[in-house]
Design an enzyme around this catalytic site. Structure first.
Site, PDB file in Angstrom:
ATOM      1  N   THR A  96       2.362   3.660  -4.918  1.00 37.87           N
ATOM      2  CA  THR A  96       3.288   4.465  -5.722  1.00 37.87           C
ATOM      3  C   THR A  96       4.336   5.181  -4.878  1.00 37.87           C
ATOM      4  O   THR A  96       5.220   5.844  -5.422  1.00 37.87           O
ATOM      5  CB  THR A  96       2.520   5.508  -6.553  1.00 37.87           C
ATOM      6  OG1 THR A  96       1.739   6.334  -5.673  1.00 37.87           O
ATOM      7  CG2 THR A  96       1.599   4.830  -7.555  1.00 37.87           C
ATOM      8  N   GLY A  97       4.268   5.058  -3.557  1.00 41.27           N
ATOM      9  CA  GLY A  97       5.248   5.687  -2.679  1.00 41.27           C
ATOM     10  C   GLY A  97       6.488   4.828  -2.509  1.00 41.27           C
ATOM     11  O   GLY A  97       6.559   3.686  -2.987  1.00 41.27           O
ATOM     12  N   ARG A 113      -4.510  11.261  -7.709  1.00 40.98           N
ATOM     13  CA  ARG A 113      -3.413  11.790  -8.536  1.00 40.98           C
ATOM     14  C   ARG A 113      -2.615  10.667  -9.186  1.00 40.98           C
ATOM     15  O   ARG A 113      -2.082  10.829 -10.291  1.00 40.98           O
ATOM     16  CB  ARG A 113      -2.461  12.649  -7.688  1.00 40.98           C
ATOM     17  CG  ARG A 113      -3.071  13.901  -7.126  1.00 40.98           C
ATOM     18  CD  ARG A 113      -2.008  14.799  -6.505  1.00 40.98           C
ATOM     19  NE  ARG A 113      -1.149  14.078  -5.575  1.00 40.98           N
ATOM     20  CZ  ARG A 113      -1.441  13.891  -4.294  1.00 40.98           C
ATOM     21  NH1 ARG A 113      -2.588  14.348  -3.798  1.00 40.98           N
ATOM     22  NH2 ARG A 113      -0.604  13.246  -3.501  1.00 40.98           N
ATOM     23  N   SER A 114      -2.490   9.543  -8.500  1.00 35.62           N
ATOM     24  CA  SER A 114      -1.680   8.441  -9.008  1.00 35.62           C
ATOM     25  C   SER A 114      -2.496   7.364  -9.709  1.00 35.62           C
ATOM     26  O   SER A 114      -1.929   6.474 -10.357  1.00 35.62           O
ATOM     27  CB  SER A 114      -0.887   7.805  -7.855  1.00 35.62           C
ATOM     28  OG  SER A 114      -0.022   8.751  -7.262  1.00 35.62           O
ATOM     29  N   ARG A 134      -0.633   2.896  16.288  1.00 36.90           N
ATOM     30  CA  ARG A 134       0.419   2.242  17.061  1.00 36.90           C
ATOM     31  C   ARG A 134       0.155   2.195  18.564  1.00 36.90           C
ATOM     32  O   ARG A 134       0.459   1.206  19.227  1.00 36.90           O
ATOM     33  CB  ARG A 134       1.770   2.920  16.801  1.00 36.90           C
ATOM     34  CG  ARG A 134       2.318   2.676  15.416  1.00 36.90           C
ATOM     35  CD  ARG A 134       3.569   3.489  15.175  1.00 36.90           C
ATOM     36  NE  ARG A 134       4.027   3.365  13.782  1.00 36.90           N
ATOM     37  CZ  ARG A 134       4.852   4.208  13.194  1.00 36.90           C
ATOM     38  NH1 ARG A 134       5.330   5.249  13.873  1.00 36.90           N
ATOM     39  NH2 ARG A 134       5.204   4.035  11.943  1.00 36.90           N
ATOM     40  N   CYS A 139      10.226   3.227  12.030  1.00 36.41           N
ATOM     41  CA  CYS A 139      11.424   2.571  11.480  1.00 36.41           C
ATOM     42  C   CYS A 139      12.582   2.558  12.469  1.00 36.41           C
ATOM     43  O   CYS A 139      13.279   1.542  12.616  1.00 36.41           O
ATOM     44  CB  CYS A 139      11.844   3.267  10.182  1.00 36.41           C
ATOM     45  SG  CYS A 139      11.907   5.061  10.274  1.00 36.41           S
ATOM     46  N   GLY A 169      13.294   8.267   4.767  1.00 37.07           N
ATOM     47  CA  GLY A 169      12.253   8.149   5.780  1.00 37.07           C
ATOM     48  C   GLY A 169      11.139   9.161   5.599  1.00 37.07           C
ATOM     49  O   GLY A 169      10.036   8.985   6.117  1.00 37.07           O
ATOM     50  N   PRO A 195      22.426  28.339  -4.938  1.00 39.62           N
ATOM     51  CA  PRO A 195      21.777  28.142  -3.643  1.00 39.62           C
ATOM     52  C   PRO A 195      20.856  26.926  -3.661  1.00 39.62           C
ATOM     53  O   PRO A 195      20.316  26.550  -4.713  1.00 39.62           O
ATOM     54  CB  PRO A 195      20.982  29.429  -3.431  1.00 39.62           C
ATOM     55  CG  PRO A 195      20.748  29.960  -4.812  1.00 39.62           C
ATOM     56  CD  PRO A 195      21.970  29.580  -5.606  1.00 39.62           C
ATOM     57  N   HIS A 223      19.118   4.092   8.275  1.00 38.37           N
ATOM     58  CA  HIS A 223      19.153   4.828   9.536  1.00 38.37           C
ATOM     59  C   HIS A 223      20.252   4.252  10.433  1.00 38.37           C
ATOM     60  O   HIS A 223      20.437   3.031  10.513  1.00 38.37           O
ATOM     61  CB  HIS A 223      17.827   4.704  10.275  1.00 38.37           C
ATOM     62  CG  HIS A 223      16.691   5.476   9.669  1.00 38.37           C
ATOM     63  ND1 HIS A 223      16.835   6.297   8.576  1.00 38.37           N
ATOM     64  CD2 HIS A 223      15.379   5.545  10.038  1.00 38.37           C
ATOM     65  CE1 HIS A 223      15.660   6.847   8.296  1.00 38.37           C
ATOM     66  NE2 HIS A 223      14.767   6.399   9.163  1.00 38.37           N
TER      67      HIS A 223
END
Length: 339
Positions: free
Chosen positions: A13-14, A41-42, A101, A132, A163, A184, A244
């Protein structure tokens, strides 16, 4: 009939998860069963895959039975917790977080640069997707490094809010509206207003004064390029939704002309040469968004050193910088290693 593979999208869902789904569809990946996983939650949401409804399920340690490949984009903590469970169940994990990584037993892969490293997946059942900004930089620099051996890289990044995820995209959108209407701007995702501003901080600061994002570029570049290249980075968040941009300066062991650099980049896999300054043509985020090429332009000699070049590099951070790179890894995996 070609074999089909059962796929799980963790973090479906992201922003990156949604792009992974789209990339699988666009590239006609041979999907058998697809499973969408997310937080409690999703869970219960309905998404689609090729026009068919797919229920989002809650991510648990038992979510991976029968899954061949799990594409993770749910943050480092969840990857650390759930990738081992997925691998134990027989799924090969391709993880978009920073969790694995720099693990010596986990390959860190950009297919155009070090596809051979995928073979190392057998050690832990995990392949790491790089940062990325690192991905687009090494795709652009690989042909130049092969030709002239890069000794040093100085890179400044100008990174889109996507990102950081969906909440950051919404924060920029809302802030722009509020400020244009004389109200604001409230800040929740970033430490300062991002609309009409630049933030020279991405992630938290390390003891050496660099941010974690900057150090990712330093360390990941060396691992992917398999070379002891000196790298220094400055990472900046800018008020752009997608794409980017990077200003890259390199010093090479031998001279490389601008013309040769252009030829090499134009011929390199994953690269698109966008460089005609006389006509005002150079890479920009608005043009890179929505496509998978790493666009390279503004190539020119660095006249302050003997063997130096400057480049301007732009790519869609959600596609090539994350989702597309992961799906490309999966494509090589099934073609060469999982037949």
């Amino acid at each position: 009939m070609s074999k089909k593979w059962n796929i799980a999208i963790v973090g479906a869902t992201g922003a990156v998860g949604a792009q992974m789904i789209e990339c699988l569809e666009e590239r006609d990946f041979p999907v058998g069963k697809i499973k969408y996983l997310a937080s409690s939650r999703s869970a219960g949401e309905i998404l689609e895959f090729k026009g068919k409804a797919v229920l989002v399920e809650e991510l648990t340690h038992d979510s991976f039975d029968g899954i061949d490949i799990a594409l993770f984009s749910a943050g480092g903590e969840r990857s650390k917790e759930f990738c081992p469970s997925a691998a134990k169940a027989g799924a090969i994990c391709i993880d978009n977080s920073s969790a694995w990584r720099m693990d010596a037993d986990v390959p860190l892969v950009v297919p155009e640069v070090n596809a051979h490293a995928i073979a190392g997946y057998k050690k832990k059942g995990i392949i790491a997707n790089p940062n990325c900004s690192t991905i687009q930089m090494v795709v652009a620099l690989k042909p130049l490094h092969d030709h002239a051996q890069i000794k040093r890289i100085v890179v400044s990044t100008y990174q889109a809010v996507s990102g950081t995820g969906k909440k950051a995209i919404e924060e920029l959108r809302v802030q722009v509206g509020e400020l244009l209407n004389g109200r604001p701007a409230n800040t929740e995702v970033y430490p300062h207003q991002i609309a009409f501003n630049c933030l020279p901080q991405i992630d938290s600061f390390c003891d050496n004064g660099y941010t974690k994002e900057e150090m990712k570029m330093v360390n990941e570049t060396r691992k992917i390029m398999e070379a002891d290249i000196k790298v220094t980075a400055t990472a900046v968040r800018i008020p752009v939704f997608f794409g980017h941009s990077e200003s890259i300066n390199i010093e090479t062991a031998k001279e490389i002309s601008v013309a040769t650099a252009m030829e090499l980049i134009a011929a390199a896999p994953g690269c698109e040469l966008v460089d005609d300054v006389a006509e005002g043509i150079y890479p920009m985020p608005v043009d890179a968004a929505g496509q998978d090429f790493v666009q390279v332009g503004r190539i020119r000699k660095d006249e302050s050193i003997e063997n130096g070049l400057n480049l301007w590099v732009v790519a869609d951070n959600i596609r090539k910088g994350a989702a597309t790179n992961a799906v490309q890894i999966a494509e090589i995996l099934i073609e060469k290693y999982l037949k």
